[in-house]
Design a protein around this motif. Structure first.
Motif, short mmCIF file in Angstrom:
data_model
loop_
_atom_site.label_atom_id
_atom_site.label_comp_id
_atom_site.label_asym_id
_atom_site.label_seq_id
_atom_site.Cartn_x
_atom_site.Cartn_y
_atom_site.Cartn_z
N UNK A 128 3.16 49.62 51.71
CA UNK A 128 1.72 49.75 51.49
C UNK A 128 1.18 51.03 52.13
N UNK A 129 0.10 51.54 51.55
CA UNK A 129 -0.60 52.68 52.15
C UNK A 129 -1.33 52.24 53.41
N UNK A 130 -1.17 53.02 54.51
CA UNK A 130 -1.77 52.65 55.79
C UNK A 130 -3.18 53.23 55.91
N UNK A 131 -4.05 52.43 56.53
CA UNK A 131 -5.41 52.89 56.82
C UNK A 131 -5.40 53.61 58.16
N UNK A 132 -5.61 54.91 58.12
CA UNK A 132 -5.59 55.73 59.34
C UNK A 132 -7.02 55.87 59.84
N UNK A 133 -7.26 55.43 61.08
CA UNK A 133 -8.59 55.49 61.68
C UNK A 133 -8.58 56.38 62.93
N UNK A 134 -9.76 56.92 63.21
CA UNK A 134 -10.01 57.59 64.49
C UNK A 134 -11.31 57.04 65.03
N UNK A 135 -11.21 56.40 66.20
CA UNK A 135 -12.38 55.76 66.81
C UNK A 135 -13.07 54.84 65.80
N UNK A 136 -12.24 54.03 65.15
CA UNK A 136 -12.67 52.99 64.21
C UNK A 136 -13.10 53.52 62.85
N UNK A 137 -13.29 54.84 62.72
CA UNK A 137 -13.71 55.40 61.43
C UNK A 137 -12.48 55.71 60.57
N UNK A 138 -12.55 55.35 59.32
CA UNK A 138 -11.45 55.62 58.39
C UNK A 138 -11.37 57.11 58.13
N UNK A 139 -10.17 57.66 58.30
CA UNK A 139 -9.94 59.09 58.08
C UNK A 139 -9.10 59.37 56.83
N UNK A 140 -8.18 58.46 56.53
CA UNK A 140 -7.29 58.71 55.39
C UNK A 140 -6.50 57.44 55.08
N UNK A 141 -5.89 57.45 53.89
CA UNK A 141 -4.88 56.45 53.53
C UNK A 141 -3.59 57.23 53.33
N UNK A 142 -2.56 56.82 54.03
CA UNK A 142 -1.26 57.50 53.93
C UNK A 142 -0.27 56.54 53.28
N UNK A 143 0.31 56.96 52.16
CA UNK A 143 1.29 56.12 51.48
C UNK A 143 2.54 55.96 52.35
N UNK A 144 3.21 54.83 52.18
CA UNK A 144 4.35 54.48 53.04
C UNK A 144 5.41 55.58 53.06
N UNK A 145 5.73 56.12 51.88
CA UNK A 145 6.81 57.12 51.82
C UNK A 145 6.41 58.43 52.49
N UNK A 146 5.12 58.66 52.66
CA UNK A 146 4.64 59.89 53.28
C UNK A 146 4.23 59.70 54.74
N UNK A 147 4.31 58.47 55.23
CA UNK A 147 3.79 58.16 56.56
C UNK A 147 4.80 58.52 57.66
N UNK A 148 4.27 58.89 58.82
CA UNK A 148 5.10 59.10 60.00
C UNK A 148 5.46 57.74 60.59
N UNK A 149 6.37 57.76 61.56
CA UNK A 149 6.76 56.50 62.20
C UNK A 149 5.55 55.84 62.87
N UNK A 150 4.70 56.63 63.49
CA UNK A 150 3.51 56.08 64.14
C UNK A 150 2.58 55.46 63.11
N UNK A 151 2.42 56.13 61.99
CA UNK A 151 1.54 55.61 60.95
C UNK A 151 2.13 54.35 60.31
N UNK A 152 3.44 54.27 60.20
CA UNK A 152 4.06 53.07 59.60
C UNK A 152 3.90 51.84 60.49
#
Length: 447
Positions: free
Chosen positions: A129-153
């Motif tokens: 699944x695409x991960x919801x990337x937040x900074x201080x609770x605000x949505x910044x991006x959606x990163x697809x699983x194949x493009x995600x870093x280990x931290x994002x996964x």
């Protein structure tokens, strides 16, 4: 906007994924039903794999069909629909393979004031699944699983693919999409980062119901969501007061409306529009399609009903079959291994054993004996049999239509009726019984 262009490779089928059936209806039909409940100004469906199979299977005047000839990603699919978007409107984007989405979730998403709003869900296993990337609770991006870093996964909040956006911004963001990613596709999810770059807040509504946002990608997924759907339908019936012998063993493939004190045994299947009045009892393993069952009527086990109506206090089955066009008045009895087709049976009449009554009109208080057949088809045309009030039809009778049995007539067992039988008289066509003396059964010849 409903995205329904995918092939569904893991379905291992030549049929478009969205046309596979969930609860007796195409997956896409469930999504369309949800969309229509929102009273939209326009419904757009983007289709692709299977050519025109999808629009042909679900024709409707309120749908704008847009073809995605090449499957180059969800962003590319949306680009094909851009000419149909009204600049001052807001678009809700749904997925054609997510059939259990609740109307309330759609309404909550549309109520968000942000130019872009997402529906997300928390998954313990977010792989794929695409991960919801937040900074201080605000949505910044959606990163697809194949493009995600280990931290994002490691992020467990994921994108459901369902979103709402103001069309003026949506058109601008779609024009900026590129395919520089692992899949070499145009991701619709990239509009999140574009919205943030434009200084637009991205709202995210998190669903607490994982099943309602679960997509179907395989036959296993389809089977799993079928059970979820049926369990939820059973729960609604129980909440309404219906007695289910086992909530895990009922299938509703349409709409089931039930009155008070209805009882349903195990293994029953309801298809189309079915109405059960008060105090109806349904025995095990009945199959009922497009039928109305009157108050106090009892269906014994393994009864099949298709496009028929039954009045009050009827007793049906076991192993009875009521085919299209059958209408039973109150207090009628139809017993084991009896088949009725296009037959109207008036109150108090009984057809209890091993009979076929087709294209017939049966009056009040008629008794039809075992093995009776209305011979309604001559190989070319079908004709009607009329049996008037209080007639008695003996066992093993053949009624060769068109023919009328008058009121109060009695037909002797074993009779073939080819002419109208007079009222209050005994009609018979038997050969007089005789015995052949000195007759012997043939014996098997030894080879």
């Amino acid at each position: 906007m409903i995205l329904a262009a995918g092939k569904g490779t893991r379905m291992h089928s030549g049929k478009p994924k969205v046309l596979h059936a969930l609860a007796g209806r195409p997956i896409l039909q469930h999504v369309l039903d949800t969309a229509r409940k929102l009273n939209p100004s326009k419904i757009i469906v983007i289709y692709g794999f299977g050519g025109d199979a999808v629009p042909q299977a679900l024709p409707a005047d309120d749908i704008t069909w847009v073809q995605q000839a090449e499957q180059l990603g969800t962003g590319h699919a949306m680009q094909q629909a851009l000419p149909h978007l009204e600049a001052d409107a807001r678009t809700l984007i749904l997925l054609g393979d997510v059939p259990l989405l609740a109307v309330e979730s759609c309404q909550s998403l549309l109520a968000e004031q942000a130019a872009l709003a997402l529906l997300t869900v928390h998954k313990h296993d977010p792989a794929g699944y695409g991960r919801i990337v937040r900074e201080q609770a605000s949505v910044q991006a959606i990163v697809e699983h194949k493009d995600a870093t280990e931290a994002q996964r490691a992020i467990q909040e994921v994108n459901t693919g369902i979103m709402a956006a103001d069309n003026a911004w949506l058109a601008q963001w779609l024009a900026q999409l590129d395919n520089r990613n692992a899949q070499q596709e145009y991701y619709l999810t990239d509009i999140v980062a574009l919205a943030v770059a434009d200084g637009q807040a991205v709202a995210a509504t998190q669903s607490d119901d994982e099943w309602q946002v679960t997509g179907i990608n395989s036959k296993q997924d389809l089977a799993t969501l079928e059970r979820v759907y049926q369990q939820r339908y059973a729960a609604r019936l129980l909440a309404q007061g219906v007695t289910l012998a086992d909530p895990a063993r009922i299938d509703v493939r349409g709409t089931l409306t039930a009155g008070r004190d209805v009882e349903i045994d195990v293994g029953c299947v309801f298809e189309g529009e079915v109405t059960l009045a008060d105090n109806v009892r349904i025995g095990s393993y009945c199959v009922i399609r497009n039928a109305s069952i009157g108050t106090g009527t009892v269906l014994a086990a393994y009864t099949h009903i298709d496009d028929a109506s039954l009045a009050e206090a009827c007793k049906i089955g076991p192993y009875a079959r009521l085919r299209p066009g059958t209408n039973l008045a109150d207090h009628t009895h139809v017993g084991n291994f009896v088949e009725l087709k296009n037959a109207q049976v008036d109150s108090g009449s009984k057809i209890n054993h091993l009979s076929y009554i087709g294209d017939a009109t049966v009056g009040k208080d008629v008794n039809i004996g075992a093995g009776t057949i209305t011979c309604n088809y001559d190989g070319v045309n079908k004709s009607r049999t009329v049996i008037e009030d209080k007639a008695f039809i003996g066992s093993d009778t053949q009624l060769v239509a068109p023919v009328t049995v008058k009121a109060g007539a009695t037909i002797a067992a074993g009779t073939t009726v080819t002419q109208d039988a007079p009222a209050e008289q005994l009609t018979m066509s038997r050969v007089r019984q005789f015995t052949i003396e000195n007759w012997k059964r043939p014996e098997k010849v030894k080879k």
